[in-house]
Motif scaffolding. Sequence first.
Motif, PDB file in Angstrom:
ATOM      1  N   TYR A 177      24.452   5.056 -19.415  1.00 37.99           N
ATOM      2  CA  TYR A 177      24.758   5.751 -20.664  1.00 37.99           C
ATOM      3  C   TYR A 177      24.694   4.768 -21.830  1.00 37.99           C
ATOM      4  O   TYR A 177      25.159   3.643 -21.721  1.00 37.99           O
ATOM      5  CB  TYR A 177      26.166   6.363 -20.594  1.00 37.99           C
ATOM      6  N   LEU A 178      24.137   5.243 -22.942  1.00 35.37           N
ATOM      7  CA  LEU A 178      24.049   4.374 -24.119  1.00 35.37           C
ATOM      8  C   LEU A 178      25.422   4.115 -24.725  1.00 35.37           C
ATOM      9  O   LEU A 178      25.672   3.053 -25.290  1.00 35.37           O
ATOM     10  CB  LEU A 178      23.124   5.001 -25.165  1.00 35.37           C
ATOM     11  N   MET A 179      26.313   5.086 -24.600  1.00 36.93           N
ATOM     12  CA  MET A 179      27.659   4.944 -25.153  1.00 36.93           C
ATOM     13  C   MET A 179      28.612   5.882 -24.400  1.00 36.93           C
ATOM     14  O   MET A 179      28.170   6.715 -23.610  1.00 36.93           O
ATOM     15  CB  MET A 179      27.669   5.265 -26.653  1.00 36.93           C
ATOM     16  N   HIS A 180      29.884   5.723 -24.661  1.00 41.42           N
ATOM     17  CA  HIS A 180      30.898   6.568 -24.037  1.00 41.42           C
ATOM     18  C   HIS A 180      30.949   7.947 -24.695  1.00 41.42           C
ATOM     19  O   HIS A 180      30.671   8.080 -25.882  1.00 41.42           O
ATOM     20  CB  HIS A 180      32.283   5.913 -24.173  1.00 41.42           C
ATOM     21  N   GLU A 181      31.337   8.935 -23.916  1.00 38.65           N
ATOM     22  CA  GLU A 181      31.728  10.258 -24.414  1.00 38.65           C
ATOM     23  C   GLU A 181      30.726  10.800 -25.433  1.00 38.65           C
ATOM     24  O   GLU A 181      31.063  11.032 -26.593  1.00 38.65           O
ATOM     25  CB  GLU A 181      33.132  10.148 -25.042  1.00 38.65           C
ATOM     26  N   MET A 182      29.498  11.031 -24.984  1.00 41.58           N
ATOM     27  CA  MET A 182      28.424  11.359 -25.922  1.00 41.58           C
ATOM     28  C   MET A 182      28.324  12.817 -26.324  1.00 41.58           C
ATOM     29  O   MET A 182      27.764  13.131 -27.363  1.00 41.58           O
ATOM     30  CB  MET A 182      27.084  10.915 -25.335  1.00 41.58           C
ATOM     31  N   GLY A 183      28.770  13.732 -25.517  1.00 41.01           N
ATOM     32  CA  GLY A 183      28.519  15.150 -25.822  1.00 41.01           C
ATOM     33  C   GLY A 183      27.115  15.512 -25.381  1.00 41.01           C
ATOM     34  O   GLY A 183      26.702  15.197 -24.266  1.00 41.01           O
TER      35      GLY A 183
END
Length: 297
Positions: free
Chosen positions: A275-281
Amino acid sequence: MNRTRIQIAKADIVKHFDGLHDHVLKLKEIRTILTEQRAFWRLAQSTTAEQFITFLKEHAKLREVEFPFPQRPERCYVWGDVPLLSVLLSLKKNLYFSHYTAMRLNGLTEQSPTTIYITDERSSSGNDQRERVKLGQAEIDQAFSRPPRVSHNWVEHTGKKIYLLNGAHTGHLGVVTEPATDEGGQEVPARFTNLERTLIDITVRPVYAGGVFEVAKAFALAKDRVSINRLVAMLRKLDFAYPYHQAIGYYLERAGYKPSQIDLIRRLPIENDFYLMHEMGDTRYVSNWRLAVPDGF
């Protein structure tokens, strides 16, 4: 009116402080100066460090500066006009600027961040050579479905939000001491992460870098200066549990790096989705990096 001994000695005291190499001092250092110079300045034995400091604050150029960080408040004394960057680096031994602040110092942002990030790296625990725990897909999925961990160890100071981060032990990998320009245009010596280490750090913690769009811009601005060989060597030394190299490969590709540079990242194993970042939606999947990125990014 009779002048006190300290008033008589003021010119010599000011000259001594003017001549110091470092104009940011801790209480212990001022006490040492007083002990060493007391006889030469002919100060009374009854003159305490607190009285000495009070005199210099009221009648000379000494300022007391406090940074009430929640984890451990820091206090220092500043002689004359000292840039904030220099004051912050003097709060503790071996601090360095990182993340968004290092981006600015390395010319990797067109913004003027109002947040300053300083890292206090943990010392070696003695078991740093332990084998890295191998994470499975379920553990990666679970970790990145949650919000990122964000430090609460920050203070407001002169309109800036200053974070003092507790960094993992890396042996100060990629930390350099070079002249840097502060926001007032003054050149000061500063300790900060170099180009390659900064790109790695902001990939790992985009929340400390203005977000993934700012990280992507940093990779674009670094294109003609960064050494991907050096960056890969650092990645190997840092030996992350998570496959951050997949995110770095995507940023390089997005910024139009040469295929030969991108191939250096491709040589690293790609064994899980990441994942590129946390908690992406809402996300889209970049199959060649096995990477989920925000939809529309």
